[in-house]
Design a protein around this motif. Structure first.
Motif, PDB file in Angstrom:
ATOM      1  N   VAL A   1      81.658  29.674  14.439  1.00 56.84           N
ATOM      2  CA  VAL A   1      81.036  28.374  14.716  1.00 56.84           C
ATOM      3  C   VAL A   1      79.844  28.212  13.790  1.00 56.84           C
ATOM      4  N   GLN A   2      79.705  26.999  13.217  1.00 56.50           N
ATOM      5  CA  GLN A   2      78.605  26.749  12.288  1.00 56.50           C
ATOM      6  C   GLN A   2      77.908  25.448  12.661  1.00 56.50           C
ATOM      7  N   LEU A   3      76.604  25.486  12.903  1.00 56.09           N
ATOM      8  CA  LEU A   3      75.797  24.292  13.150  1.00 56.09           C
ATOM      9  C   LEU A   3      75.372  23.710  11.810  1.00 56.09           C
ATOM     10  N   TYR A   4      75.439  22.384  11.685  1.00 54.17           N
ATOM     11  CA  TYR A   4      75.040  21.757  10.416  1.00 54.17           C
ATOM     12  C   TYR A   4      73.580  22.065  10.134  1.00 54.17           C
ATOM     13  N   GLN A   5      73.311  22.505   8.862  1.00 54.20           N
ATOM     14  CA  GLN A   5      71.970  22.921   8.478  1.00 54.20           C
ATOM     15  C   GLN A   5      71.330  21.981   7.479  1.00 54.20           C
ATOM     16  N   GLY A   6      72.026  20.972   7.042  1.00 54.76           N
ATOM     17  CA  GLY A   6      71.465  20.067   6.039  1.00 54.76           C
ATOM     18  C   GLY A   6      71.741  20.579   4.642  1.00 54.76           C
TER      19      GLY A   6
ATOM     20  N   PRO B   1      70.579  12.713  17.728  1.00 56.90           N
ATOM     21  CA  PRO B   1      70.410  11.974  16.462  1.00 56.90           C
ATOM     22  C   PRO B   1      69.973  12.871  15.295  1.00 56.90           C
ATOM     23  N   GLU B   2      69.845  14.173  15.532  1.00 54.69           N
ATOM     24  CA  GLU B   2      69.261  15.063  14.530  1.00 54.69           C
ATOM     25  C   GLU B   2      70.061  15.077  13.231  1.00 54.69           C
ATOM     26  N   HIS B   3      71.393  15.067  13.312  1.00 57.96           N
ATOM     27  CA  HIS B   3      72.218  15.210  12.111  1.00 57.96           C
ATOM     28  C   HIS B   3      72.925  13.918  11.700  1.00 57.96           C
ATOM     29  N   GLY B   4      72.639  12.837  12.362  1.00 57.79           N
ATOM     30  CA  GLY B   4      73.263  11.577  11.979  1.00 57.79           C
ATOM     31  C   GLY B   4      73.061  10.522  13.045  1.00 57.79           C
ATOM     32  N   GLY B   5      72.844   9.252  12.585  1.00 62.40           N
ATOM     33  CA  GLY B   5      72.597   8.180  13.535  1.00 62.40           C
ATOM     34  C   GLY B   5      73.788   7.279  13.781  1.00 62.40           C
ATOM     35  N   ASP B   6      74.889   7.514  13.055  1.00 63.49           N
ATOM     36  CA  ASP B   6      76.079   6.697  13.282  1.00 63.49           C
ATOM     37  C   ASP B   6      77.327   7.571  13.153  1.00 63.49           C
ATOM     38  N   GLU B   7      78.492   6.956  13.391  1.00 66.96           N
ATOM     39  CA  GLU B   7      79.750   7.705  13.394  1.00 66.96           C
ATOM     40  C   GLU B   7      80.043   8.341  12.044  1.00 66.96           C
ATOM     41  N   ILE B   8      79.849   7.576  10.963  1.00 69.62           N
ATOM     42  CA  ILE B   8      80.199   8.075   9.636  1.00 69.62           C
ATOM     43  C   ILE B   8      79.357   9.279   9.256  1.00 69.62           C
ATOM     44  N   GLU B   9      78.047   9.162   9.443  1.00 70.12           N
ATOM     45  CA  GLU B   9      77.145  10.251   9.057  1.00 70.12           C
ATOM     46  C   GLU B   9      77.369  11.488   9.917  1.00 70.12           C
ATOM     47  N   LEU B  10      77.521  11.284  11.196  1.00 63.59           N
ATOM     48  CA  LEU B  10      77.712  12.414  12.111  1.00 63.59           C
ATOM     49  C   LEU B  10      79.035  13.125  11.805  1.00 63.59           C
TER      50      LEU B  10
ATOM     51  N   LYS C   1      80.697  13.177   8.953  1.00 58.90           N
ATOM     52  CA  LYS C   1      80.583  13.847   7.656  1.00 58.90           C
ATOM     53  C   LYS C   1      79.888  15.193   7.792  1.00 58.90           C
ATOM     54  N   HIS C   2      78.808  15.247   8.558  1.00 58.65           N
ATOM     55  CA  HIS C   2      78.046  16.490   8.676  1.00 58.65           C
ATOM     56  C   HIS C   2      78.772  17.528   9.528  1.00 58.65           C
ATOM     57  N   ALA C   3      79.505  17.082  10.571  1.00 64.27           N
ATOM     58  CA  ALA C   3      80.308  18.031  11.349  1.00 64.27           C
ATOM     59  C   ALA C   3      81.413  18.623  10.480  1.00 64.27           C
ATOM     60  N   ASP C   4      81.991  17.799   9.595  1.00 69.47           N
ATOM     61  CA  ASP C   4      83.044  18.259   8.688  1.00 69.47           C
ATOM     62  C   ASP C   4      82.490  19.282   7.692  1.00 69.47           C
ATOM     63  N   ILE C   5      81.300  19.009   7.148  1.00 70.32           N
ATOM     64  CA  ILE C   5      80.659  19.956   6.217  1.00 70.32           C
ATOM     65  C   ILE C   5      80.410  21.283   6.907  1.00 70.32           C
ATOM     66  N   ALA C   6      79.903  21.248   8.117  1.00 65.08           N
ATOM     67  CA  ALA C   6      79.632  22.484   8.860  1.00 65.08           C
ATOM     68  C   ALA C   6      80.912  23.267   9.101  1.00 65.08           C
ATOM     69  N   MET C   7      82.029  22.575   9.360  1.00 65.91           N
ATOM     70  CA  MET C   7      83.302  23.262   9.593  1.00 65.91           C
ATOM     71  C   MET C   7      83.757  23.999   8.332  1.00 65.91           C
ATOM     72  N   TYR C   8      83.621  23.350   7.171  1.00 67.54           N
ATOM     73  CA  TYR C   8      84.048  24.006   5.932  1.00 67.54           C
ATOM     74  C   TYR C   8      83.145  25.197   5.592  1.00 67.54           C
ATOM     75  N   ARG C   9      81.877  25.108   5.945  1.00 69.48           N
ATOM     76  CA  ARG C   9      81.010  26.259   5.737  1.00 69.48           C
ATOM     77  C   ARG C   9      81.432  27.430   6.611  1.00 69.48           C
ATOM     78  N   ALA C  10      81.877  27.138   7.819  1.00 66.12           N
ATOM     79  CA  ALA C  10      82.374  28.202   8.707  1.00 66.12           C
ATOM     80  C   ALA C  10      83.623  28.844   8.116  1.00 66.12           C
ATOM     81  N   LYS C  11      84.515  28.039   7.504  1.00 67.01           N
ATOM     82  CA  LYS C  11      85.731  28.578   6.879  1.00 67.01           C
ATOM     83  C   LYS C  11      85.381  29.482   5.705  1.00 67.01           C
ATOM     84  N   ARG C  12      84.434  28.988   4.847  1.00 65.55           N
ATOM     85  CA  ARG C  12      84.078  29.779   3.671  1.00 65.55           C
ATOM     86  C   ARG C  12      83.374  31.077   4.066  1.00 65.55           C
ATOM     87  N   ALA C  13      82.773  31.067   5.225  1.00 63.90           N
ATOM     88  CA  ALA C  13      82.055  32.266   5.683  1.00 63.90           C
ATOM     89  C   ALA C  13      82.995  33.307   6.281  1.00 63.90           C
ATOM     90  N   GLY C  14      84.311  33.028   6.334  1.00 61.74           N
ATOM     91  CA  GLY C  14      85.249  34.052   6.791  1.00 61.74           C
ATOM     92  C   GLY C  14      86.104  33.670   7.975  1.00 61.74           C
TER      93      GLY C  14
END
Length: 662
Positions: A656-661, A628-637, A639-652
């Motif tokens: 693998v990127q863990l969501y950091q908030g 439950p650390e990064h989201g308590g439902d499907e939508i929130e979870l 969204k945050h997994a998607d954000i982490a993926m784009y951060r991994a892309k921008r980083a090169g």
């Protein structure tokens, strides 16, 4: 007396025209709209016209040639024709509110097929994805056949049919809709190697070339409809018994576009589709129509409550003799004695003829029903009111592996799997109770699972009704059991297609969402963690752009398999976009465990691929979010997994990127 009879006959000649029978009145003009160009395919109608069967029925029939774009249903409904020839898609027209009525079935099995060059589509129709398919109008059964293999509308290039099979030989199209009775002749003559795909292999076994009209025609002209149907079927009986004569007739009177050898070849190919040796031409089985409708239902083209009420023609057995009553009344006024002699002689002759015809009809009917039951593919059985079999058709051995004699001593429940046995026992007991109570007797219809003699089971659809004797009293039960194993496989395949990605076979977004919600509910209940991984492939677009979508599709299939190899059976992987995937890890101990699986996937996807003789390398950017650390439902979870993926892309990329908030 002779002088009196001469007077009567002279008076009869002077009767008004409306008092004469149909054969003596002016012929009624009617039009029959054919569904294709002139061919032996319509031989019965040519025979009925040229041999005078229509004329004898009081009809002047015009036969209108069809074309690749012709729509017989539209032409009949608009009044351009009173009768037409169409495919089993008449059911779809009926559902659409068009009041068509099937008068008779000519082809017991549809001749419609798809033809490709030898090896052109491979082992399945999926080889036609993205290809050019020349297909005629009113080809619903072929479109349904294509859809079962995932070749749905928009996934192939549809080319309007031009009646030129040469286009397939010249490579202008990759497949054509055809009749198995005609196009193979052209290809054989051209020594062109081809492959035939028939819907019957997928359990789509439709009637073909059905004679039809409208409710309005039957309501306004019931006698004409019956006369037209009877004369047409008489023509078909003659045509199939005299193919040489009718083939020559077609060439001389209707179309010289083909050789006599072509028409004779077509006639020979039609014989196993009409089966006039076993079944009376024109015969329609309501259960078979129901099976065709159920196939449309399984394909989503008809509602489950679709009714055949009013669709199947029921000829009125009563003859219209009103003209005879009027004529005899007038003749009686001229001479009571002559009318009396005439009536007595007519009754005696008619009674004798009727007796002979009735005897022949009874023998023919008994023989026909014996042939139908003995050669039926469905299992036909009867049972007394104590639940004992009294008859089983020979098809029992083909369906269940047991000879009829082996099954006769058994009860129905003993032949079924336990769950189906309970259903059947309850249903039959209800039927028998209704019969003994003297009330309405409903039909019992259910899907039942039989045991097979060689092991395993066979899924069937059983329809059971009360059976009456000549006095109208119920004496037992009549059952028809049909093998629906293929249909259930098709239905299961359709359900699978609705929930899975057609290219990779992985769950699609809808199924993955269901699984994620169930996993979240379980994680909340058990107070445990789960992880959601969003995966986007790096460098995939250049593969599609440079090597084509076919290579790209093969690469995605390899990616899907590598994903499955990296996760547990309890986890789920899905494709949610072009080159986007998600993975659900149902239970993890901590973030390090989730990141470990993500790294395993990243490393696997970055290994070289060999696709269509091309050595390829891609990578993946993966975002990880935890419940439950990064989201308590499907939508929130998500969204945050998607954000982490784009951060991994921008980083090169390729990381693998863990969501950091934030």
């Amino acid at each position: 007396m002779n002088r009196l009879l001469r007077f009567v006959l002279t008076a009869a000649v002077a009767l008004p025209a409306w008092l004469w029978p149909a054969a003596a009145r002016a012929l009624e003009p009617v039009t029959l709209q054919l569904k294709w160009t002139h061919a032996f395919q319509f031989a019965g109608y040519y025979a009925a016209k040229e041999l005078g069967y229509y004329r004898d029925a009081g009809l002047d029939v015009t036969l209108v040639e069809g074309s690749p774009s012709a729509d017989p249903v539209r032409n009949v409904l608009s009044g351009q024709a009173q009768y037409g020839v169409a495919t089993s898609s008449l059911l779809l027209a009926r559902q659409a509110g068009q009041p068509v009525v099937a008068l008779a079935v000519i082809f017991q099995h549809s001749p419609a097929v798809l033809i490709t060059p030898a090896g052109g589509a491979g082992r399945s129709l999926r080889g036609l994805l993205g290809k050019r398919v020349m297909i005629e109008a009113q080809s619903d059964e072929l479109l349904a056949y294509l859809a079962l293999d995932g070749v749905t509308a928009g996934r192939f290039v549809r080319v309007e049919h031009n009646d030129r099979p040469q286009d397939l030989v010249e490579g202008k199209v990759d497949a054509i809709s055809a009749y198995v009775t005609t196009e193979p002749y052209y290809f054989d003559q051209a020594k062109f190697a081809y492959q035939i795909y028939t819907p019957r292999t997928a359990g789509i076994d439709f009637y073909g070339d059905n004679l039809f009209t409208t409710e309005a025609e039957i309501r306004a002209h019931p006698g004409r409809a019956k006369a037209f149907r009877d004369a047409s079927l008489r023509g078909w009986q003659y045509a199939m018994a005299h193919p040489q004569q009718i083939a020559e007739l077609i060439r001389s009177r209707y179309s010289s576009a083909h050789s006599l050898d072509f028409y004779l070849s077509e006639a020979a190919a039609m014989a196993p589709l009409l089966r006039t040796d076993l079944i009376e031409v024109g015969y329609m089985n309501p259960l078979r129509w129901r099976h065709i409708a159920d196939t449309y239902v399984s394909l989503g083209q008809l509602p489950r409550d679709f009714s055949l009420q009013g669709f199947l023609y029921q000829p009125d057995p009563k003859l219209d003799l009103s003209w005879l009553g009027s004529a005899l009344g007038l003749l009686a006024a001229i001479s009571a004695l002559a009318a009396y002699i005439f009536r007595i002689n007519r009754r005696l002759a008619t009674a004798l003829d009727d007796s002979k015809r009735a005897g022949r009809a009874l023998r023919d009917s008994e023989e026909r029903h014996r042939l139908l039951t003995d050669h039926a593919s469905d299992l036909i059985w009867t049972m007394d009111l104590d639940g004992r079999f009294t008859y089983l058709s020979p098809s029992a051995e083909k369906l269940l592996g047991y000879r009829a004699a082996e099954l006769l001593p058994q009860t129905l429940a003993a032949t079924l799997a336990p769950t189906s046995a309970a259903i059947a026992t309850t249903g039959l007991q209800g039927l028998i109770a209704a019969i003994r109570a003297g009330g309405p007797v409903p039909a019992f219809r259910h899907e039942l699972e039989y045991t097979h003699k060689q092991g395993g089971t066979v899924w069937t659809e059983a329809t059971v009704t009360g059976m009456r004797n000549g006095a109208g009293h119920y004496t037992g039960l009549l059952g028809v059991t049909r093998d629906i194993s293929e249909r259930r496989l098709i239905e299961e395949r359709i359900r699978h297609l609705a929930q899975h990605d057609m290219l990779t076979g992985l769950p699609n977004r809808a199924l993955f969402s269901d699984r994620l919600q169930l996993a979240l509910a379980g994680a909340r209940r058990d107070h445990r963690q789960l992880a959601l991984l969003f995966i986007d492939l790096d460098l995939f677009k250049p593969v599609n752009d440079q090597l084509g979508h076919r290579t790209g599709d093969l690469l995605l299939q390899d990616v899907a398999q590598r994903l499955l190899d990296c996760v547990r059976e309890s986890d789920s992987a899905a494709r949610v976009g072009g080159d986007e995937f998600v993975v659900l890890l149902r239970s993890i101990d901590n973030a390090e465990a989730a990141l470990g699986v993500a790294e395993k996937i990243r490393h696997s996807l970055s290994r070289p691929y060999l696709v269509a003789s091309h050595a390829l390398r891609i990578s993946a950017s993966i975002g990880v979010a935890l419940f439950p650390e990064h989201g308590g439902d499907e939508i929130e979870l998500s969204k945050h997994a998607d954000i982490a993926m784009y951060r991994a892309k921008r980083a090169g990329h390729d990381r693998v990127q863990l969501y950091q908030g934030g």
